[in-house]
Design a protein around this motif. Structure first.
Motif, PDB file in Angstrom:
ATOM      1  N   ILE A  43      56.626  19.591  69.886  1.00 32.63           N
ATOM      2  CA  ILE A  43      55.768  20.326  68.977  1.00 32.63           C
ATOM      3  C   ILE A  43      56.090  20.072  67.514  1.00 32.63           C
ATOM      4  O   ILE A  43      55.455  20.621  66.653  1.00 32.63           O
ATOM      5  CB  ILE A  43      55.866  21.831  69.281  1.00 32.63           C
ATOM      6  N   CYS A  67      61.936  21.675  64.788  1.00 36.51           N
ATOM      7  CA  CYS A  67      63.141  22.266  65.363  1.00 36.51           C
ATOM      8  C   CYS A  67      64.356  21.947  64.494  1.00 36.51           C
ATOM      9  O   CYS A  67      64.277  21.192  63.527  1.00 36.51           O
ATOM     10  CB  CYS A  67      63.356  21.733  66.773  1.00 36.51           C
ATOM     11  N   ILE A  69      66.961  20.156  65.116  1.00 35.76           N
ATOM     12  CA  ILE A  69      67.419  18.774  65.151  1.00 35.76           C
ATOM     13  C   ILE A  69      66.552  17.885  64.244  1.00 35.76           C
ATOM     14  O   ILE A  69      67.073  17.097  63.456  1.00 35.76           O
ATOM     15  CB  ILE A  69      67.415  18.234  66.603  1.00 35.76           C
ATOM     16  N   GLN A 122      71.690  13.895  75.049  1.00 34.94           N
ATOM     17  CA  GLN A 122      70.638  14.910  75.182  1.00 34.94           C
ATOM     18  C   GLN A 122      69.314  14.167  75.035  1.00 34.94           C
ATOM     19  O   GLN A 122      68.631  14.287  74.027  1.00 34.94           O
ATOM     20  CB  GLN A 122      70.749  15.958  74.055  1.00 34.94           C
ATOM     21  N   ASN A 124      66.403  14.425  75.823  1.00 34.69           N
ATOM     22  CA  ASN A 124      65.159  15.084  75.413  1.00 34.69           C
ATOM     23  C   ASN A 124      65.128  15.398  73.915  1.00 34.69           C
ATOM     24  O   ASN A 124      64.114  15.819  73.396  1.00 34.69           O
ATOM     25  CB  ASN A 124      64.931  16.371  76.240  1.00 34.69           C
ATOM     26  N   ARG A 125      66.254  15.175  73.210  1.00 34.32           N
ATOM     27  CA  ARG A 125      66.249  15.440  71.766  1.00 34.32           C
ATOM     28  C   ARG A 125      66.183  14.165  70.926  1.00 34.32           C
ATOM     29  O   ARG A 125      66.181  14.238  69.697  1.00 34.32           O
ATOM     30  CB  ARG A 125      67.491  16.246  71.355  1.00 34.32           C
TER      31      ARG A 125
ATOM     32  N   HIS B  19      71.313  19.371  84.565  1.00 32.29           N
ATOM     33  CA  HIS B  19      72.383  19.518  83.584  1.00 32.29           C
ATOM     34  C   HIS B  19      73.616  20.183  84.225  1.00 32.29           C
ATOM     35  O   HIS B  19      74.217  21.099  83.645  1.00 32.29           O
ATOM     36  CB  HIS B  19      71.883  20.344  82.383  1.00 32.29           C
ATOM     37  N   GLN B 343      61.551  25.071  70.439  1.00 34.83           N
ATOM     38  CA  GLN B 343      62.050  23.847  71.057  1.00 34.83           C
ATOM     39  C   GLN B 343      63.581  23.863  71.188  1.00 34.83           C
ATOM     40  O   GLN B 343      64.138  23.397  72.180  1.00 34.83           O
ATOM     41  CB  GLN B 343      61.651  22.656  70.185  1.00 34.83           C
ATOM     42  N   ASP B 344      64.228  24.435  70.181  1.00 34.48           N
ATOM     43  CA  ASP B 344      65.683  24.544  70.236  1.00 34.48           C
ATOM     44  C   ASP B 344      66.097  25.507  71.344  1.00 34.48           C
ATOM     45  O   ASP B 344      67.100  25.285  72.028  1.00 34.48           O
ATOM     46  CB  ASP B 344      66.241  25.036  68.890  1.00 34.48           C
ATOM     47  N   SER B 347      65.784  23.857  74.684  1.00 35.20           N
ATOM     48  CA  SER B 347      66.897  22.939  74.846  1.00 35.20           C
ATOM     49  C   SER B 347      68.161  23.668  75.294  1.00 35.20           C
ATOM     50  O   SER B 347      68.921  23.175  76.121  1.00 35.20           O
ATOM     51  CB  SER B 347      67.155  22.279  73.492  1.00 35.20           C
ATOM     52  N   ASN B 350      67.813  24.488  78.877  1.00 40.14           N
ATOM     53  CA  ASN B 350      68.010  23.257  79.656  1.00 40.14           C
ATOM     54  C   ASN B 350      69.490  23.011  79.950  1.00 40.14           C
ATOM     55  O   ASN B 350      69.867  22.621  81.051  1.00 40.14           O
ATOM     56  CB  ASN B 350      67.403  22.083  78.874  1.00 40.14           C
ATOM     57  N   ALA B 405      73.926  23.714  72.574  1.00 40.98           N
ATOM     58  CA  ALA B 405      73.201  22.915  73.563  1.00 40.98           C
ATOM     59  C   ALA B 405      73.253  21.442  73.192  1.00 40.98           C
ATOM     60  O   ALA B 405      73.396  20.566  74.039  1.00 40.98           O
ATOM     61  CB  ALA B 405      71.745  23.365  73.630  1.00 40.98           C
ATOM     62  N   PHE B 406      73.190  21.194  71.885  1.00 41.90           N
ATOM     63  CA  PHE B 406      73.146  19.817  71.414  1.00 41.90           C
ATOM     64  C   PHE B 406      74.492  19.119  71.610  1.00 41.90           C
ATOM     65  O   PHE B 406      74.566  17.909  71.748  1.00 41.90           O
ATOM     66  CB  PHE B 406      72.760  19.821  69.934  1.00 41.90           C
ATOM     67  N   GLY B 408      76.619  20.207  74.027  1.00 42.36           N
ATOM     68  CA  GLY B 408      77.105  20.592  75.356  1.00 42.36           C
ATOM     69  C   GLY B 408      77.371  19.435  76.292  1.00 42.36           C
ATOM     70  O   GLY B 408      76.990  18.331  76.103  1.00 42.36           O
TER      71      GLY B 408
END
Lengths: 150, 408
Positions: A43, A67, A69, A122, A124-125, B19, B343-344, B347, B350, B405-406, B408
């Motif tokens: 998005i 987001c 990131i 990650q 998906n990022r 995950h 979105q964060d 994540s 996830n 999460a980023f 992890g």
């Protein structure tokens, strides 16, 4: 442990740029080249404006809905490439992509951008961490086409 | 009572990890997991009676024909359609809605006619109508939503005028999850000669639906959101309307005769819409999914999901860092963790093996209404458990640590 490898420090860098993004906010100045980066798979939706004079990036601005990131990675990018020539900027982007896609890269030149070195874990990022960078890359490529060759 | 622990054994995907955590699948609004019986039904067709439908003169093909048409009857029974001819197989709910817009809308709408949509609609119940109305010089009107985001009959009445020809509306919105008063809307609309097209993608999988009781004119839904395979959709239509609807694809299987001068005799409804080899294994899988859901009972599925949703919402409402946009709806739970971009948040979930969706949910017109651009969406199904909800709530509490999460 080198500070570059300390996830707490990398995390702080990202958080700082997310909470206080540098060079955020667009301008009406017509001398800026504008591009919209609207991720097809997520998005994030950001506008980027770049002012280029004599082959040098004089300014980089961005804004949008994104987001942590993509906001932080674009903010870091904006600081890294200001004042750089298009060739230098291209090199930095290339090194960043090498890092993201787990190839050999020049760590020194990426400065704070190394906060994103875990992105490949990650998957998906990846799209978030490269959105702004791909935008600048597109602008630079379009410049090349438009420029007369010496 | 639904025996959830027993039911869960039927779903191979529920033993999968994501995950490094056991999968907690809360994205059922997007697609649902498949029970072993559906997987087997598809494999059986592929491995023991593969042949085309409506084509051959040999035993295998005859068996395919019978099985395929039998599913049409199962679908009709499932939604209480009067005849199996009311059921058209398509490639998904989007395809079904496109068939109505282009096959019926484009051939019946005139300049100055109006179509009523709502801001809750999915892109597939919006974009085809945009295009058709552009082509025919029609106007789109949006029904106002009340302060919770619900559609009431009163709002529909206010939006209808003498130009209104079609109302296209979801039965349950895929973002806000409210059950719209379709029966009342149809009753009123029909007095004015207005056709009501219902997007049932988020309702048919979750509750008993009776098209005769609703009296809707068209109903679209997808197999994959109700334990069936992807690539199969259903369009229910009243027979007289399906007869007036033009096929949007032509080819083998949909015509009975054609001549070199261009004269074509189309087959009857529903065959005239089903040109080309259909998704046979998909339709067979759908038949098996309907058997599965029917055996569990749609009434019990619905009751269980409502109580599970209530359980989840009650806990979410106790968290100071979470906003729930539709506590009293029935469908997906729309929420945000305060200060965390959706979105964060997705994540972060996830990282703990929890699948939820972030974004506009294909309903981009709703943003202005919700005063938020994007939301997280947790959508439940009957195989989800209270223990899974508890774990989901624990992660909501961790919201502030979303950057973990980023790393992890």
């Amino acid at each position: 442990m080198r500070s570059l490898d300390n996830p707490m420090i990398l995390r702080e860098i990202i958080l700082d740029h997310y909470e206080y993004p540098r060079n955020r906010g667009l301008t009406d100045d017509k001398d800026y080249i504008k591009i919209n980066m609207n991720s097809e798979t997520c998005i994030d939706d950001i506008d980027i404006q770049v002012k280029i004079e004599d082959g040098v990036i004089k300014d980089f601005r961005f804004d949008g809905e994104a987001c942590a990131i993509s906001t932080a990675s674009t903010s870091i990018l904006s600081e890294l490439i200001k004042g750089k020539t298009l060739e230098e900027a291209k090199y930095i982007i290339e090194q960043y992509n090498n890092m993201i896609y787990e190839r050999e890269y020049d760590e020194e030149i990426l400065e704070e951008a190394i906060a994103f070195k875990n992105t490949s874990k990650q998957a998906n990022r990846i799209k978030c961490a490269t959105l702004g960078w791909n935008g600048l890359s597109q602008i630079i490529d379009e410049q090349k086409v438009g420029e007369p060759h010496d | 009572m639904l025996d959830v622990e027993q039911v869960r054994k039927d779903f191979p995907m529920l033993s999968v990890s994501m995950h490094d955590h056991p999968l907690i699948y809360l994205d059922n609004g997007a697609t649902t997991l498949k029970p072993q019986s559906v997987i087997q039904a598809i494999c059986e067709y592929l491995s023991s009676y593969s042949a085309n439908a409506h084509r051959g003169d040999y035993d295998l093909s005859h068996r395919v024909d019978e099985t395929f048409e039998n599913v049409r009857q199962k679908v009709a029974n499932f939604i209480h359609a009067p005849k199996k001819e009311n059921i058209v197989f398509t490639y998904g709910a989007s395809d079904s809605l496109n068939l109505v817009a282009y096959g019926y809308g484009l051939t019946h709408l005139q300049e100055d006619d109006e179509i009523i949509l709502s801001f809750q609609e999915h892109a597939s119940n919006t974009l085809p109508w945009f295009d058709v109305s552009r082509q025919k010089g029609c106007r789109i009107q949006y029904v106002t939503l009340d302060q919770d985001g619900q559609i009431t009959l009163e709002h529909i009445k206010e939006t209808i005028n003498e130009h209104t020809k079609i109302i296209a509306i979801s039965h349950i919105s895929n973002v806000l999850g409210y059950l719209n008063p379709i029966k009342e809307i149809c009753q009123y609309a029909h007095q004015k000669g207005i056709i009501v097209v219902v997007d049932g993608a988020q309702s048919v999988p979750h509750m008993p639906v009776d098209v005769e009781e609703l009296d809707c004119d068209f109903l679209a839904f997808s197999a994959h959101k109700m334990c069936g395979p992807t690539g199969v959709g259903i369009l229910y239509g009243k027979l007289n309307l399906l007869e007036e609807t033009s096929p949007t694809r032509l080819g083998g299987g949909s015509n009975s005769r054609y001549y070199k001068d261009g004269q074509v005799t189309l087959k009857k409804v529903p065959a005239k819409f089903e040109a080309g080899t259909p998704n046979i294994e998909g339709v067979i899988g759908l038949g098996s999914a309907i058997d599965y859901l029917t055996q569990l009972s749609m009434k019990e599925i619905h009751e269980y999901e409502l109580s599970l949703r209530r359980y989840a919402v009650d806990q979410l409402l106790q968290l100071d860092n979470v906003i729930v946009y539709n506590p009293d709806a029935q469908g997906p739970i729309a929420f945000n963790i305060k200060g965390v971009f959706s979105q964060d948040a997705a994540s972060l979930f996830n990282t703990y093996g929890i699948a939820i969706r972030a974004g506009h949910h294909c309903a981009k017109l709703l943003d202005n209404y919700l005063e938020t651009n994007t939301t997280c969406r947790a959508s439940l199904y009957f195989y989800n458990t209270r223990e899974e909800i508890d774990q989901f709530i624990e992660i909501c509490k961790k919201g502030d640590d979303f950057l973990d999460a980023f790393f992890g």
